[in-house]
Design a protein around this motif. Structure first.
Motif, short mmCIF file in Angstrom:
data_model
loop_
_atom_site.label_atom_id
_atom_site.label_comp_id
_atom_site.label_asym_id
_atom_site.label_seq_id
_atom_site.Cartn_x
_atom_site.Cartn_y
_atom_site.Cartn_z
N ALA A 337 -23.97 -34.11 -15.11
CA ALA A 337 -23.39 -33.92 -13.46
C ALA A 337 -21.83 -34.52 -13.42
CB ALA A 337 -23.30 -34.12 -12.20
N VAL A 338 -22.14 -35.79 -14.13
CA VAL A 338 -20.46 -37.04 -13.78
C VAL A 338 -19.75 -36.39 -15.48
CG1 VAL A 338 -20.06 -39.24 -14.64
CG2 VAL A 338 -21.63 -38.12 -13.10
N ALA A 339 -20.51 -35.97 -16.36
CA ALA A 339 -19.26 -35.35 -17.99
C ALA A 339 -18.88 -34.44 -16.61
CB ALA A 339 -20.63 -35.19 -18.84
N SER A 340 -18.99 -33.40 -16.02
CA SER A 340 -17.77 -32.24 -16.08
C SER A 340 -17.60 -32.41 -15.02
CB SER A 340 -19.54 -30.95 -14.91
OG SER A 340 -20.35 -31.70 -14.01
N ARG A 341 -16.97 -33.64 -14.01
CA ARG A 341 -16.05 -34.00 -13.67
C ARG A 341 -15.25 -34.63 -14.11
NH1 ARG A 341 -20.74 -35.13 -10.30
NH2 ARG A 341 -20.40 -37.44 -10.40
N VAL A 344 -11.16 -35.22 -18.95
CA VAL A 344 -11.53 -34.33 -21.03
C VAL A 344 -12.76 -34.06 -21.08
CG1 VAL A 344 -9.70 -36.54 -21.45
CG2 VAL A 344 -12.13 -36.73 -21.33
N PRO A 345 -12.96 -33.24 -22.04
CA PRO A 345 -14.70 -32.93 -21.99
C PRO A 345 -15.35 -34.14 -22.73
CG PRO A 345 -12.38 -31.64 -23.34
CD PRO A 345 -12.12 -32.33 -22.58
N VAL A 346 -16.06 -34.53 -22.38
CA VAL A 346 -17.83 -35.42 -22.93
C VAL A 346 -18.84 -34.56 -23.33
CG1 VAL A 346 -18.86 -36.92 -22.02
CG2 VAL A 346 -16.34 -36.61 -21.34
N GLN A 347 -19.24 -35.19 -24.19
CA GLN A 347 -19.99 -34.41 -25.15
C GLN A 347 -21.47 -35.74 -24.40
OE1 GLN A 347 -20.02 -34.76 -29.38
NE2 GLN A 347 -22.29 -34.22 -29.28
N ALA A 384 -14.34 -37.00 -25.16
CA ALA A 384 -15.39 -38.42 -25.01
C ALA A 384 -16.58 -38.03 -24.97
CB ALA A 384 -15.08 -39.33 -23.55
N GLY A 385 -17.33 -39.02 -25.26
CA GLY A 385 -18.91 -39.51 -25.80
C GLY A 385 -19.57 -40.22 -25.27
N VAL A 386 -20.86 -39.79 -24.54
CA VAL A 386 -21.53 -40.68 -24.07
C VAL A 386 -22.95 -40.79 -24.65
CG1 VAL A 386 -22.95 -40.89 -21.47
CG2 VAL A 386 -20.87 -40.93 -21.59
#
Length: 453
Positions: A337-341, A344-347, A384-386
């Motif tokens: 949910a955080v990545a969707s906000r 930039v695209p986040v994996q 970005a990636g997590v």
């Protein structure tokens, strides 16, 4: 966060050290060591250790023996306390000597803790303090080591320089001693002297080897002095841990107070202000309902919009305190949910067989959230990636982006504040962000299972 990823480090290209402090030497370290200031300071430390350790040993043994002997009377207690207090004073001088000659920085040990003022309380505190007894142990153990290191250092140093300079003073033997040179071997029938040019040259070369080796021998001897000073005259592990925990507790308290102030400010300036305006608009609409129904309808429509905005602000505020999705579904869904906000695209990849404790889970969530906010604001990245995984008893987090880099925790920025928050729970934040990117921020947190709830 206030940190901008575009800041550089000011490093010399390819050196890894600041360009202004990088020094180049023409001679290798082995040849520089005999004449370096560090070598002479370490030798001075060894030479001073013998007389100082004799004085300290004599004081400690005499005073403690006298105090123990007088324990059958009340006089033994103050004498023993004075002996330990004197050892503490000598310990302070030894830390100063190690700092000046060995460059060893040792923190001050914990001070005496007296519940009330007075001589009796002071004596009790001295006798109960572990620092006092460690200083006494240092006074006893340091003498035999000081004698050994003094003898070895003086003999090796004198032998090296004596043999190295033998060609300069070789003339002393035939002129004043009546022999051809230094006697290498002798018995009743014959003797061997170092007297021809070849033997003199070999002697000087052997002396050069000893001279080159002497600084490293002395340095090895002073390593034991470093261990003794650090281990016996510095703060104990327990005391250091207590100080660290007290500091961490202060960080946690300050962070909690700042969060409460932020929540109060957001409520006062956001949702509360909108609700007050909403109540006033509804009051005016009620008054106009009979006189001007159309105006009242418009005001109700506007109030409806204000309600939606206030509800959204309250949801954002609740998410900032502790998101419901984190409690219900765990880190994977919450971080997605955080990545969707993010801008930039986040994996997102979360590899956890079980959930950590709620406190650790919350810290992990807000750490990734703040790092992704940094990516959105400062990184100028396109991706970005997590990653989240567990390694033994540590929860690992990693946020990577392909932005401009240059992130630094040493500038008192938001990253520094995040590092302090992690440190308060025995966590670690490591930033790898060279100028030009990419940026890789790795966080470690202690793992505590969900059953600790």
């Amino acid at each position: 966060m206030a940190t901008e990823y575009g800041q550089g480090y000011g490093l010399d290209s390819g050196s890894g050290f600041p360009a202004s402090t990088e020094r180049r030497h023409r001679l290798p370290a082995a040849l520089r060591a005999p004449v370096e200031g560090r070598t002479w300071r370490e030798l001075a430390h060894v030479l001073l250790s013998l007389p100082i350790s004799i004085l300290l040993f004599t004081y400690a043994v005499t005073m403690v023996s006298l105090g123990v002997g007088l324990l059958v009377t009340f006089l033994g207690i103050p004498v023993l306390a004075a002996a330990l207090a004197g050892c503490r004073g000598f310990g302070a001088l030894e830390r100063m000597r190690a700092r000046g000659l060995l460059g060893l920085e040792v923190a001050e040990p914990e001070p005496l803790r007296m519940k009330k003022p007075g001589v009796m309380a002071w004596m009790g505190a001295v006798l109960k303090s572990g620092v006092s007894w460690r200083a006494l142990l240092y006074a006893v153990l340091h003498l035999p080591w000081a004698v050994f290191s003094f003898v070895v250092s003086v003999n090796v140093w004198a032998l090296g320089w004596g043999l190295l300079t033998y060609p300069l003073w070789f003339w002393v033997f035939p002129m004043y001693a009546g022999q051809d040179g230094v006697q290498l071997y002798g018995d009743e029938t014959h003797r061997v002297y170092l007297d021809n040019p070849f033997e003199i040259t070999v002697t000087a070369l052997v002396g050069l080897l000893f001279t080159i080796a002497t600084p490293w021998i002395v340095r090895a001897l002073t390593m034991v002095d470093r261990l003794l000073v650090h281990g016996l005259l510095g703060p104990s592990r327990l005391a250091s841990r207590v100080v660290e925990l007290e500091s961490d507790r202060g960080v946690v308290v300050d962070t909690a107070a700042a969060d409460l102030r932020r929540i109060e400010r957001d409520l006062h300036d956001g949702a509360q202000a909108r609700l007050v305006a909403l109540a006033m608009d509804l009051g005016l609409a009620k008054e106009k309902l009979q006189e001007d129904p159309e105006a009242a309808v418009r005001m109700v429509d506007e109030a409806h919009g204000e309600v939606k905005t206030a509800l959204q602000e309250l949801r954002d505020l609740a998410r900032g305190i502790h998101p419901a999705v984190l409690t219900d579904r765990g880190l994977d869904a919450a971080l997605s949910a955080v990545a969707s906000r993010c801008t930039v695209p986040v994996q997102v990849e979360v590899d956890l067989a079980e959930r950590p404790a709620p406190a650790i889970e919350g810290i992990a969530y807000f750490t990734v959230s703040e790092l992704l906010q940094n990516v959105s604001k400062h990184a100028r990245a396109t991706w970005a990636g997590v990653e989240v995984w567990r390694t033994e008893n540590r929860l690992m987090l990693q946020v990577v982006d392909n932005g401009v880099g240059g992130a630094d925790t040493s500038q008192g920025s938001g990253l520094a504040g995040l590092a302090e928050r992690l440190d308060a729970v025995d966590g670690i934040l490591v930033v790898d962000s060279p100028a030009g990117g990419p940026t890789r921020v790795t966080a470690e947190l202690p793992w505590r299972g969900e059953h600790v709830r």
